[in-house]
Design a protein around this motif. Structure first.
Motif, short mmCIF file in Angstrom:
data_model
loop_
_atom_site.label_atom_id
_atom_site.label_comp_id
_atom_site.label_asym_id
_atom_site.label_seq_id
_atom_site.Cartn_x
_atom_site.Cartn_y
_atom_site.Cartn_z
N ASN A 161 0.90 -1.26 -0.19
CA ASN A 161 0.14 0.24 -0.02
C ASN A 161 0.91 1.28 -0.08
N GLU A 162 0.45 2.41 0.25
CA GLU A 162 1.08 3.69 -0.04
C GLU A 162 2.05 3.88 1.28
N ALA A 163 1.91 3.21 2.43
CA ALA A 163 2.71 3.41 3.34
C ALA A 163 3.87 2.52 3.23
N ALA A 164 3.52 1.23 2.93
CA ALA A 164 4.67 0.56 2.34
C ALA A 164 5.68 0.95 1.27
N LEU A 165 4.96 1.53 0.21
CA LEU A 165 6.08 2.08 -0.89
C LEU A 165 6.69 3.55 -0.45
N GLN A 166 6.09 4.30 0.48
CA GLN A 166 6.99 5.42 1.14
C GLN A 166 8.36 4.73 1.90
N ALA A 167 7.70 3.64 2.77
CA ALA A 167 9.00 2.91 3.45
C ALA A 167 10.08 2.45 2.41
N LEU A 168 9.69 1.97 1.43
CA LEU A 168 10.77 1.25 0.53
C LEU A 168 11.54 2.43 -0.07
N PHE A 169 10.74 3.79 -0.39
CA PHE A 169 11.61 4.66 -1.21
C PHE A 169 12.22 5.69 -0.33
N THR A 170 12.14 5.36 1.15
CA THR A 170 12.74 6.11 2.11
C THR A 170 14.22 5.59 2.27
N PRO A 171 15.45 6.32 2.10
CA PRO A 171 16.62 5.61 2.49
C PRO A 171 16.69 5.26 4.00
N ALA A 172 17.31 4.14 4.01
CA ALA A 172 17.37 3.18 5.10
C ALA A 172 17.43 4.02 6.56
N GLU A 173 18.50 4.96 6.49
CA GLU A 173 19.02 5.68 7.72
C GLU A 173 17.82 6.65 8.11
N GLN A 174 16.75 7.10 7.04
CA GLN A 174 15.90 8.28 7.43
C GLN A 174 14.21 7.44 7.65
N ARG A 175 14.28 6.08 7.83
CA ARG A 175 12.96 5.56 8.03
C ARG A 175 12.71 5.54 9.52
N THR A 176 11.35 5.78 9.73
CA THR A 176 10.80 5.59 11.04
C THR A 176 10.98 4.33 11.39
N PRO A 177 10.71 4.13 12.75
CA PRO A 177 10.67 2.69 13.16
C PRO A 177 9.82 1.92 12.38
N GLU A 178 8.55 2.30 12.06
CA GLU A 178 7.20 1.57 11.55
C GLU A 178 7.79 1.47 10.13
N GLN A 179 8.47 2.13 9.50
CA GLN A 179 8.91 1.91 7.90
C GLN A 179 10.07 1.07 8.03
N ALA A 180 10.89 1.23 9.14
CA ALA A 180 12.02 0.08 9.01
C ALA A 180 11.28 -1.26 9.55
#
Ligand SMILES: Cc1cc2nc3c(=O)[nH]c(=O)nc-3n(C[C@H](O)[C@H](O)[C@H](O)COP(=O)(O)O)c2cc1C
Length: 203
Positions: free
Chosen positions: A54-73
């Motif tokens: 979904n959109e949240a998953a896509l945003q997590a994937l396209f956010t650089p690893a070091e900038q991800r929120t704990p939820e995105q990671a």
């Protein structure tokens, strides 16, 4: 040898695709050069569904690893786990029911998770290149009706396309069709599927 069995039926008990995929794994283990060295991983996408893309998953994937929120990671790590499991597998056995002329949504979520640019495929000057090479794939297809080699069978071309795109080109399909066409047809279909399993193993 590492074997990965992926089940995608919504059913726990009584799933023909899960049972037949298990029969393929049993056969692989029994005929392995070193049965004791066979490691089997079973992932049941019906019982433990993987989250959708979904959109949240896509945003997590396209956010650089070091900038991800704990939820995105956490969300990316869920996909990473499926990819690592697949990368480690020498043989993959998929149990795939036909649901409304397609693959189960649970399996589509798995495919969405394992298809990642620069990890499982990449684009080169010569076009796309799959990075999951050297694996043997068995796909057990279960259906209420009979669609093999007809235009209504969208599953086989779809799976062949997406698996090959990722580098998994050595695919054997095993069919159990007509499972809803009465008890006799069901028994014949299951017996035929077991014969197909024997035949592909001996090939
Ligand atoms: C929601 C649903 C949709 C289905 N759609 C189809 C279909 O489009 N074509 C078909 O031949 N069988 C269809 N079937 C029958 C299943 O493919 C068949 O029962 C198969 O054995 C299910 O796999 P399983 O035994 O591993 O659960 C459907 C079954 C369910 C529950």
């Amino acid at each position: 040898m590492n074997i990965l069995q992926i089940n995608s039926s919504a059913r726990s008990d009584g799933s023909h695709s899960t049972r037949l995929a298990g029969a393929v794994v049993d056969r692989l283990r029994a005929t392995a050069a070193e049965p004791a060295a066979v490691a089997i991983t079973v992932r049941d996408l019906g019982q433990t569904p993987h989250p959708e893309l979904n959109e949240a998953a896509l945003q997590a994937l396209f956010t650089p690893a070091e900038q991800r929120t704990p939820e995105q990671a956490t969300r990316v790590a869920q996909d990473d786990a499926l990819i690592a499991e697949l990368q480690a597998a020498h043989v993959v056995v998929l149990g795939v029911p036909m649901y409304n002329f397609g693959v189960p949504a649970a399996l589509k979520n798995w495919i969405d998770a394992i298809s990642r640019v620069k990890v499982t495929f990449q684009y080169t000057a010569n076009g796309p290149e799959g990075l999951l090479q050297g694996k043997k794939i068995y796909v057990v297809l279960t259906r209420g009706g009979q669609y093999r080699n007809t235009p209504s069978d969208t599953q086989v071309p779809y799976l062949r396309t997406v698996l090959s795109f990722l580098g998994m080109t050595d695919i054997q399909f095993i069919y159990a069709e007509g499972l809803a066409l009465g008890a006799d047809a069901e028994q014949q279909s299951l017996a035929s599927a077991r014969q197909q399993i024997e035949a592909v193993m001996e090939a």
